[in-house]
Design a protein around this motif. Structure first.
Motif, PDB file in Angstrom:
ATOM      1  N   THR A  86      14.756  -3.092  10.734  1.00 34.12           N
ATOM      2  CA  THR A  86      15.491  -4.348  10.582  1.00 34.12           C
ATOM      3  C   THR A  86      16.386  -4.244   9.348  1.00 34.12           C
ATOM      4  O   THR A  86      15.935  -3.866   8.269  1.00 34.12           O
ATOM      5  N   GLU A  87      17.667  -4.519   9.561  1.00 35.85           N
ATOM      6  CA  GLU A  87      18.647  -4.485   8.463  1.00 35.85           C
ATOM      7  C   GLU A  87      19.699  -5.547   8.742  1.00 35.85           C
ATOM      8  O   GLU A  87      20.127  -5.691   9.893  1.00 35.85           O
ATOM      9  N   PRO A  88      20.169  -6.264   7.719  1.00 31.91           N
ATOM     10  CA  PRO A  88      21.163  -7.313   7.991  1.00 31.91           C
ATOM     11  C   PRO A  88      22.479  -6.784   8.562  1.00 31.91           C
ATOM     12  O   PRO A  88      23.222  -7.527   9.190  1.00 31.91           O
ATOM     13  N   VAL A 129      18.734  -2.766  13.400  1.00 35.33           N
ATOM     14  CA  VAL A 129      18.957  -3.992  14.154  1.00 35.33           C
ATOM     15  C   VAL A 129      18.971  -5.211  13.238  1.00 35.33           C
ATOM     16  O   VAL A 129      18.160  -5.327  12.319  1.00 35.33           O
ATOM     17  N   SER A 130      19.957  -6.090  13.513  1.00 33.88           N
ATOM     18  CA  SER A 130      20.091  -7.337  12.758  1.00 33.88           C
ATOM     19  C   SER A 130      19.942  -8.507  13.724  1.00 33.88           C
ATOM     20  O   SER A 130      20.420  -8.440  14.854  1.00 33.88           O
ATOM     21  N   ILE A 131      19.295  -9.585  13.284  1.00 35.81           N
ATOM     22  CA  ILE A 131      19.213 -10.765  14.163  1.00 35.81           C
ATOM     23  C   ILE A 131      20.307 -11.783  13.846  1.00 35.81           C
ATOM     24  O   ILE A 131      20.328 -12.861  14.431  1.00 35.81           O
ATOM     25  N   GLY A 132      21.223 -11.446  12.958  1.00 39.40           N
ATOM     26  CA  GLY A 132      22.333 -12.367  12.686  1.00 39.40           C
ATOM     27  C   GLY A 132      22.925 -12.117  11.315  1.00 39.40           C
ATOM     28  O   GLY A 132      22.332 -11.414  10.490  1.00 39.40           O
ATOM     29  N   PHE A 134      23.046 -13.180   8.309  1.00 39.62           N
ATOM     30  CA  PHE A 134      22.443 -13.904   7.187  1.00 39.62           C
ATOM     31  C   PHE A 134      21.383 -12.973   6.630  1.00 39.62           C
ATOM     32  O   PHE A 134      20.984 -12.013   7.297  1.00 39.62           O
ATOM     33  N   VAL A 135      20.952 -13.227   5.397  1.00 36.24           N
ATOM     34  CA  VAL A 135      20.026 -12.290   4.766  1.00 36.24           C
ATOM     35  C   VAL A 135      18.632 -12.902   4.658  1.00 36.24           C
ATOM     36  O   VAL A 135      18.447 -13.970   4.083  1.00 36.24           O
ATOM     37  N   LEU A 136      17.664 -12.229   5.263  1.00 33.87           N
ATOM     38  CA  LEU A 136      16.255 -12.625   5.161  1.00 33.87           C
ATOM     39  C   LEU A 136      15.648 -11.888   3.974  1.00 33.87           C
ATOM     40  O   LEU A 136      16.158 -10.858   3.553  1.00 33.87           O
ATOM     41  N   GLY A 138      12.821 -10.419   4.100  1.00 35.00           N
ATOM     42  CA  GLY A 138      12.145  -9.254   4.653  1.00 35.00           C
ATOM     43  C   GLY A 138      12.361  -9.200   6.144  1.00 35.00           C
ATOM     44  O   GLY A 138      12.772 -10.190   6.754  1.00 35.00           O
ATOM     45  N   ALA A 142      12.527 -11.079  11.596  1.00 38.61           N
ATOM     46  CA  ALA A 142      13.414 -10.411  12.563  1.00 38.61           C
ATOM     47  C   ALA A 142      12.585  -9.656  13.599  1.00 38.61           C
ATOM     48  O   ALA A 142      12.850  -9.734  14.805  1.00 38.61           O
TER      49      ALA A 142
HETATM   50  N1  ADE Z   1      16.710  -8.178   6.927  1.00 39.00           N
HETATM   51  C1  ADE Z   1      17.344  -9.026   6.120  1.00 39.00           C
HETATM   52  N2  ADE Z   1      18.172  -9.803   6.812  1.00 39.00           N
HETATM   53  C2  ADE Z   1      18.066  -9.435   8.110  1.00 39.00           C
HETATM   54  C3  ADE Z   1      18.687  -9.865   9.303  1.00 39.00           C
HETATM   55  N3  ADE Z   1      19.591 -10.835   9.344  1.00 39.00           N
HETATM   56  N4  ADE Z   1      18.351  -9.251  10.468  1.00 39.00           N
HETATM   57  C4  ADE Z   1      17.449  -8.255  10.438  1.00 39.00           C
HETATM   58  N5  ADE Z   1      16.842  -7.816   9.344  1.00 39.00           N
HETATM   59  C5  ADE Z   1      17.146  -8.393   8.187  1.00 39.00           C
END
Ligand code: ADE
Length: 250
Positions: A86-88, A129-132, A134-136, A138, A142
């Motif tokens: 998972t990565e933004p 993979v990013s779910i959108g 925005f920054v989570l 962790g 996601a």
């Molecule tokens: N980690 C931080 N932000 C994320 C995001 N938007 N989707 C997936 N992983 C994330």
């Protein structure tokens, strides 16, 4: 059986998810195996360290490579997983991506941390993979979103397979509105068509509403959707603000 192996420093995050609704039923019915694996269990030192400072300087801590590789090697013994991290900035998660993943036998998800992960981990990763946008803090939320969307597509998981066929996005369009009883509530009426018992007419009305919803809320989806000649006629009328009744009595 479909297998999910999630590498995380917060395995407890997934407890509620595993014990709720469709996902818990899929696990009980042996359709899905979901292991939330604690990275700390694969740490190599006595303090169970999973992160460390950044070479070259900079703020924050990175997830160390060794626990991730050790966990991956252990997980791969039974079956080699398709590996996500998972990565933004990763590939944007959508229904098509979920459908692709629903065909993999074994998926491993590495939950990133917002400070980052040692770059060498990428050598075992198939897709970021990013779910959108925005920054989570962790990757756990996601990973949960991804698994939920994929699990419900696995045959036998959602009791009524028909409900998958009518999902929003399943054919590139949004869904149509639905109603249940009572027929009138606080002065708001269920559309006459739906109470008519005329199934052909109902099917046309629903298609009209799908096209109308998509045109009003997510017009960009129409560019990629597979539209029939009748769909195109409907859409032309929708764009001109013409009522469904006119379409029927054309
Ligand atoms: N980690 C931080 N932000 C994320 C995001 N938007 N989707 C997936 N992983 C994330």
């Amino acid at each position: 059986m479909k297998r999910f192996s999630v590498l995380t420093i917060f395995p407890e995050f997934f407890e509620g998810f595993k014990n709720t609704g469709i996902v818990s039923r899929a696990i009980k019915n042996n359709i899905v195996q979901l292991d939330a694996i604690n990275l700390r269990d694969y740490a190599t030192d006595k303090h169970k360290t999973v992160d460390d400072v950044v070479y070259g300087g900079g703020p924050g801590m990175l997830l160390k490579p060794e626990p991730i590789f050790r966990a991956y090697e252990e997980i791969s013994k039974k079956s080699k997983p398709y590996v996500l991290i998972t990565e933004p900035w990763g590939r944007k998660f959508d229904q098509k991506f979920a459908q692709e993943l629903s065909e993999k036998d074994h998926i491993m998800i590495i939950c990133g941390r917002y400070e980052g992960v040692d770059e060498r981990v990428k050598s075992i990763v198939d897709e970021e993979v990013s779910i959108g946008d925005f920054v989570l803090s962790g990757g756990e939320p996601a990973a949960l979103v991804i698994m939920d969307a994929v699990i419900r597509l696995i045959p036998g998981v959602v009791g009524d397979e028909d409900s998958l066929r009518v999902d929003s996005f399943s054919d590139g369009l949004l869904g149509y509105p639905n109603y249940t009883r009572p027929a009138v509530y606080k002065g708001m009426e269920v559309p006459e068509v739906l109470r008519s018992g005329n199934h052909q007419l109902i099917a046309k009305w629903r298609r009209w509403k799908q096209l109308e919803n998509t045109y009003k809320k997510r017009p960009e989806l129409l560019e990629k959707a597979n539209l029939s000649e009748e769909d195109k006629k409907m859409l032309d009328m929708i764009k001109k603000n013409i009522e469904f009744e006119k379409f029927i009595n054309k």
